[in-house]
Enzyme design. Structure first.
Site, mmCIF file in Angstrom:
data_model
loop_
_atom_site.group_PDB
_atom_site.id
_atom_site.type_symbol
_atom_site.label_atom_id
_atom_site.label_comp_id
_atom_site.label_asym_id
_atom_site.label_seq_id
_atom_site.Cartn_x
_atom_site.Cartn_y
_atom_site.Cartn_z
ATOM 1 N N GLY A 186 0.781 -1.227 0.000
ATOM 2 C CA GLY A 186 0.000 0.000 0.000
ATOM 3 C C GLY A 186 0.813 1.278 0.000
ATOM 4 C CB CYS A 187 -0.373 4.758 0.547
ATOM 5 S SG CYS A 187 -1.771 4.818 -0.611
ATOM 6 C CB ALA A 188 2.847 3.110 4.486
ATOM 7 C CB ALA A 189 5.152 0.136 0.301
ATOM 8 C CG PHE A 383 -0.726 7.825 7.234
ATOM 9 C CD1 PHE A 383 -0.470 7.764 8.585
ATOM 10 C CD2 PHE A 383 -0.560 9.037 6.574
ATOM 11 C CE1 PHE A 383 -0.075 8.893 9.280
ATOM 12 C CE2 PHE A 383 -0.162 10.169 7.253
ATOM 13 C CZ PHE A 383 0.089 10.098 8.618
#
Length: 398
Positions: A186-189, A383
């Protein structure tokens, strides 16, 4: 007998013994290390097709002409999500509603299947990843053969051999480069990959880590007029970013130095972000509670991470949506200029999932260079599902 006088990095002390001198030297090195773990270079790339938000809304209203209530709701979302333009690898998304295969009015037999979408992902993701990586290598003044580790990040597509294997041959990296694929995080990666690169360089000071992220979010637009699907269709875009992380001499370090990092999962939030495989691409669930949860939980997480030091001068916030930036600006009493880079990237490119944070850092680096205000402390925040909070303390070295 007189005490000898010693001088080190601007500190002169009268030292009765060598042990005290060594203690002073170690203290200074901790505060002002001679070598820094640095983001040595950054590269970004986007597809050729630009989705103008006003044009996309016009075509969506055309598709929703028999559903005026939904059309009004879509108008509010598309107008107020903070996005002006995005980029897509799928030219069909620019077609009128009656010719776009991604709208619900399309006959079911012609809606792109997950297999079709993954075929396009494989083709386009490689091209974007290579372009971003080449720019990062050039910006960092590293040769492909200098790279010891490759961290490859994506959550919007899968194939084997994967992007990491493709990049080794297309970039002429060493065959024995250490590969670390981070998939479906997801976005935090993007920030997760930076944290892992920091850990690698801290263990192996001679390492050069190439981080590459690529996300083709628009491939997963759902053939549905459901409000949740329309919401996610309003602000996600496609893009790739890359950077090189390594140890640099303080005197020759320009850009961002990584000081420390951490990752924390917020309790009782597993159901707030979901990303699952469906028949027509991947299906995203984003709870409307997310901005409120971030405003409530993140200040305490941040305080534990940051300590009692003064708040950061600059903020690299992953622009997961306008509501997330708004919630953090309110919670930390940030100025408009402190959230300016995140809002600018959201406005120009939308949310490109894991690739976005390096776009924000590239914008911040440009801003810092232009204002020429010297050394600054900053923080990067992202996040992802879990819910996961990634935090990184960084500094700008002029």
């Amino acid at each position: 007998m007189r005490n000898k006088r010693y001088s080190y990095v601007g500190i002169t002390a009268s030292c009765p013994n060598v042990r005290l001198l060594a203690h002073l030297r170690n203290a200074v090195r901790r505060l002002y290390p001679l070598e820094l773990i640095s983001i040595m270079g950054i590269g970004t790339s986007v597809p050729a097709y630009c989705l103008d938000q006003e044009d996309a809304l016009r075509r969506l209203r055309e598709a929703l002409k028999e559903r005026p209530e939904v059309a009004r709701w879509a108008q509010r979302i598309f107008t107020h999500c903070g996005v002006d333009t995005r980029y897509t690898c799928e030219p069909n998304l620019l077609e009128p509603a009656n010719r776009c295969r991604y709208v619900p009015s399309t006959p079911e037999l012609t809606i792109p299947t997950t297999e079709e979408r993954m075929t396009l992902y494989q083709k386009e993701s490689i091209l974007l990843a290579v372009e971003a990586a080449q720019k990062a290598l050039a910006d960092s003044r590293n040769r492909p053969q200098d790279i010891t580790h490759l961290i490859m990040v994506s959550c919007t597509g899968l194939f084997l051999p994967g992007l990491d294997a493709e990049l080794i041959w297309r970039l002429d990296l060493r065959g024995d480069v250490h590969r670390v694929p981070l998939t479906f995080m997801g976005c935090a990666a993007g920030l997760t990959a930076l944290r892992q690169s920091e850990e690698i360089v801290r263990r192996e000071p001679e390492a050069r880590v190439l981080v590459v992220t690529v996300e083709l979010c628009t491939l997963h637009i759902q053939p549905s007029f459901d409000k949740e699907h329309l919401f996610t269709a309003a602000f996600f875009g496609d893009g790739a970013s890359a950077c090189v992380v390594g140890m640099t001499d303080r005197e020759h370090s320009v850009g961002f130095a990584i000081r420390k990092s951490n990752s924390v999962m917020l309790p009782n939030t597993l159901d707030k972000m979901k990303w699952t495989v469906g028949n027509y691409g991947f299906q995203l669930h984003l709870s409307p509670e997310i901005p409120g949860l971030i405003a409530k939980e993140v200040p305490e997480v941040f305080k534990s991470f940051w300590g009692d030091d003064s708040l950061p001068a600059f903020w690299a916030i992953h622009p997961g949506g306008r509501g997330i930036i708004d919630s953090l600006q309110s919670a930390f009493h940030l100025s408009d200029s402190q959230t300016g880079a995140s809002r600018s990237i959201l406005r120009q490119y939308g949310n490109m999932s894991s690739a976005t944070i390096l776009f924000v850092l590239a914008q911040l680096r440009e801003d810092q260079f232009r204002t020429n205000e010297g050394f600054k402390d900053g923080v990067a925040l992202a996040f992802g599902p879990g819910m996961t909070v990634e935090l990184m303390r960084i500094s700008y070295q002029p």
